[in-house]
Design an enzyme around this catalytic site. Sequence first.
Site, PDB file in Angstrom:
ATOM      1  N   GLY A  10       0.841  -1.179   0.002  1.00 50.98           N
ATOM      2  CA  GLY A  10       0.182   0.196   0.023  1.00 50.98           C
ATOM      3  C   GLY A  10       1.000   1.152   0.034  1.00 50.98           C
ATOM      4  CB  ALA A  11       4.368   1.548  -0.616  1.00 48.89           C
ATOM      5  NE  ARG A  13      -4.574   6.243  -2.364  1.00 45.16           N
ATOM      6  CZ  ARG A  13      -5.785   6.377  -3.166  1.00 45.16           C
ATOM      7  NH1 ARG A  13      -5.678   6.943  -4.527  1.00 45.16           N
ATOM      8  NH2 ARG A  13      -6.581   5.585  -2.787  1.00 45.16           N
ATOM      9  CG  ASP A  72      -3.649  -7.338  -6.505  1.00 48.28           C
ATOM     10  OD1 ASP A  72      -4.050  -7.527  -5.370  1.00 48.28           O
ATOM     11  OD2 ASP A  72      -4.470  -6.665  -7.186  1.00 48.28           O
ATOM     12  CB  VAL A  73      -1.882  -7.473  -1.069  1.00 45.48           C
ATOM     13  CG1 VAL A  73      -0.770  -6.345  -0.721  1.00 45.48           C
ATOM     14  CG2 VAL A  73      -3.250  -7.036  -1.090  1.00 45.48           C
ATOM     15  CE1 TYR A 168     -11.334  -0.605   5.329  1.00 43.46           C
ATOM     16  CE2 TYR A 168     -12.312   0.101   7.274  1.00 43.46           C
ATOM     17  CZ  TYR A 168     -11.312   0.088   6.360  1.00 43.46           C
ATOM     18  OH  TYR A 168     -10.312   0.883   6.825  1.00 43.46           O
ATOM     19  CB  ALA A 171     -11.455  -7.246   6.048  1.00 45.34           C
ATOM     20  CE  LYS A 172      -8.816  -2.093   7.323  1.00 51.31           C
ATOM     21  NZ  LYS A 172      -7.294  -2.442   6.723  1.00 51.31           N
TER      22      LYS A 172
HETATM   23  N1  LIG Z   1      -7.233   6.573   6.282  1.00 52.20           N
HETATM   24  C1  LIG Z   1      -7.969   6.366   7.277  1.00 52.20           C
HETATM   25  O1  LIG Z   1      -8.899   7.112   7.894  1.00 52.20           O
HETATM   26  C2  LIG Z   1      -7.792   4.733   7.754  1.00 52.20           C
HETATM   27  C3  LIG Z   1      -8.292   4.323   9.024  1.00 52.20           C
HETATM   28  C4  LIG Z   1      -8.164   3.157   9.399  1.00 52.20           C
HETATM   29  C5  LIG Z   1      -7.546   1.949   8.648  1.00 52.20           C
HETATM   30  N2  LIG Z   1      -7.177   2.578   7.567  1.00 52.20           N
HETATM   31  C6  LIG Z   1      -6.307   1.413   6.894  1.00 52.20           C
HETATM   32  O2  LIG Z   1      -5.011   2.012   6.597  1.00 52.20           O
HETATM   33  C7  LIG Z   1      -4.578   1.426   5.306  1.00 52.20           C
HETATM   34  C8  LIG Z   1      -3.735   2.440   4.470  1.00 52.20           C
HETATM   35  O3  LIG Z   1      -4.965   3.089   3.740  1.00 52.20           O
HETATM   36  P1  LIG Z   1      -4.803   4.808   3.576  1.00 52.20           P
HETATM   37  O4  LIG Z   1      -5.581   5.332   4.468  1.00 52.20           O
HETATM   38  O5  LIG Z   1      -3.252   5.090   3.452  1.00 52.20           O
HETATM   39  O6  LIG Z   1      -5.522   4.740   2.096  1.00 52.20           O
HETATM   40  P2  LIG Z   1      -5.173   5.033   0.589  1.00 52.20           P
HETATM   41  O7  LIG Z   1      -6.222   4.741  -0.255  1.00 52.20           O
HETATM   42  O8  LIG Z   1      -4.531   6.283   0.612  1.00 52.20           O
HETATM   43  O9  LIG Z   1      -3.924   4.060   0.266  1.00 52.20           O
HETATM   44  C9  LIG Z   1      -4.072   2.350   0.167  1.00 52.20           C
HETATM   45  C10 LIG Z   1      -3.037   1.988  -0.897  1.00 52.20           C
HETATM   46  O10 LIG Z   1      -3.265   0.688  -0.976  1.00 52.20           O
HETATM   47  C11 LIG Z   1      -3.137   0.116  -2.260  1.00 52.20           C
HETATM   48  N3  LIG Z   1      -3.729  -0.861  -2.457  1.00 52.20           N
HETATM   49  C12 LIG Z   1      -5.238  -1.147  -2.630  1.00 52.20           C
HETATM   50  N4  LIG Z   1      -5.271  -2.308  -3.025  1.00 52.20           N
HETATM   51  C13 LIG Z   1      -4.153  -2.995  -3.226  1.00 52.20           C
HETATM   52  C14 LIG Z   1      -3.817  -4.395  -3.628  1.00 52.20           C
HETATM   53  N5  LIG Z   1      -4.789  -5.297  -4.011  1.00 52.20           N
HETATM   54  N6  LIG Z   1      -2.564  -4.576  -3.743  1.00 52.20           N
HETATM   55  C15 LIG Z   1      -1.755  -3.533  -3.364  1.00 52.20           C
HETATM   56  N7  LIG Z   1      -1.833  -2.525  -3.073  1.00 52.20           N
HETATM   57  C16 LIG Z   1      -2.917  -2.014  -3.054  1.00 52.20           C
HETATM   58  C17 LIG Z   1      -3.642   1.365  -3.043  1.00 52.20           C
HETATM   59  O11 LIG Z   1      -3.171   1.304  -4.496  1.00 52.20           O
HETATM   60  C18 LIG Z   1      -3.182   2.580  -2.295  1.00 52.20           C
HETATM   61  O12 LIG Z   1      -1.921   3.002  -2.902  1.00 52.20           O
HETATM   62  C19 LIG Z   1      -5.639   0.592   4.809  1.00 52.20           C
HETATM   63  O13 LIG Z   1      -5.310  -0.872   5.062  1.00 52.20           O
HETATM   64  C20 LIG Z   1      -6.664   1.149   5.370  1.00 52.20           C
HETATM   65  O14 LIG Z   1      -8.017   0.324   5.600  1.00 52.20           O
HETATM   66  C21 LIG Z   1      -7.158   3.861   7.037  1.00 52.20           C
END
Ligand SMILES: NC(=O)c1ccc[n+]([C@@H]2O[C@H](COP(=O)([O-])OP(=O)(O)OC[C@H]3O[C@@H](n4cnc5c(N)ncnc54)[C@H](O)[C@@H]3O)[C@@H](O)[C@H]2O)c1
Length: 264
Positions: A10-11, A13, A72-73, A168, A171-172
């Site tokens: 998820g690197a 962004r 892709d994960v 969601y 999953a979490k």
């Molecule tokens: N932002 C929030 O408020 C928040 C809150 C709780 C948990 N999270 C969790 O934090 C983590 C990071 O999210 P974020 O906020 O940075 O969101 P984001 O959407 O900015 O970043 C997620 C990244 O994951 C990548 N990604 C998605 N599907 C993928 C796949 N199948 N294989 C590889 N890469 C994939 C995307 O391309 C993206 O770069 C996530 O697991 C999200 O559920 C976020």
Amino acid sequence: MSARTALVTGAARGIGAATVSRLASQGYAVLAVDRAADDPVLPYALGSEAELSAVVEAVRGRGGEAEAYVADVRDPAALAAAVADAERRWGGLDVAIGAAGVIAGGAPLWEMPPDRDRAVLEVNLHGVVNLARAAVPALLRRPRPRTGRFLAVASAAATRGLPMLAAYCAAKAGVAGLVRALGAELGDTGVTANAISPGSTDTPILAESARLYGLPEAAVFAVQQPVRRLLGPGEVAAVLAFLAGPDSGAMTGAVVPVDGGLAL
Ligand SMILES: NC(=O)c1ccc[n+]([C@@H]2O[C@H](COP(=O)([O-])OP(=O)(O)OC[C@H]3O[C@@H](n4cnc5c(N)ncnc54)[C@H](O)[C@@H]3O)[C@@H](O)[C@H]2O)c1
């Protein structure tokens, strides 16, 4: 050779990108992994290849070491190849962080298109299982005494029943259960497994959550957190960086809230 190495999914962004940046600034060599392409079943943009490159270039511009890796994960073979790449490049792996995630919802579970819920479960839960399967053996290949770290990004949704985000939440909650079991399995190996549960953090996934709830903007989520503001991805990355380091050895199987008090 760098002192310590890490792989972050998820690197491209958000929290994953901030974590790459933080670890690299602390001297880690980091493999920055992302799908770097949109998912046709999800109605919002995911991270792009250009964003992934920019994360890596920014690290290099500051004299750090990072490589971009598109995977892709959901694909266990692709993650195994990514882990092998990190080991070949830097001689081993010390830290694996599963931050890749997607969101879908906006309707009660029974009205959700099944392919969207499947994407949420496959990326957010199976993606972390796949990462553990690929990365934990590499963490264990380091000689003793080890300080290997498996980390996953869960969510405040792991412990709260959020309407219209049932898959969601499932999953979490699954990620939280996974790291508890992994922590017990890893025992005295010197490798630990922990997760963090962020609250509302200012990234594109939060903007999509706002859209799913029909809210005008993500900033509205700030009122539900006692700190009364959105968190920055760098603040979440700071906690991940602590957990990634050797000083977190007393913690395993923990799910740490990084949520501005949201879960209180
Ligand atoms: N932002 C929030 O408020 C928040 C809150 C709780 C948990 N999270 C969790 O934090 C983590 C990071 O999210 P974020 O906020 O940075 O969101 P984001 O959407 O900015 O970043 C997620 C990244 O994951 C990548 N990604 C998605 N599907 C993928 C796949 N199948 N294989 C590889 N890469 C994939 C995307 O391309 C993206 O770069 C996530 O697991 C999200 O559920 C976020």
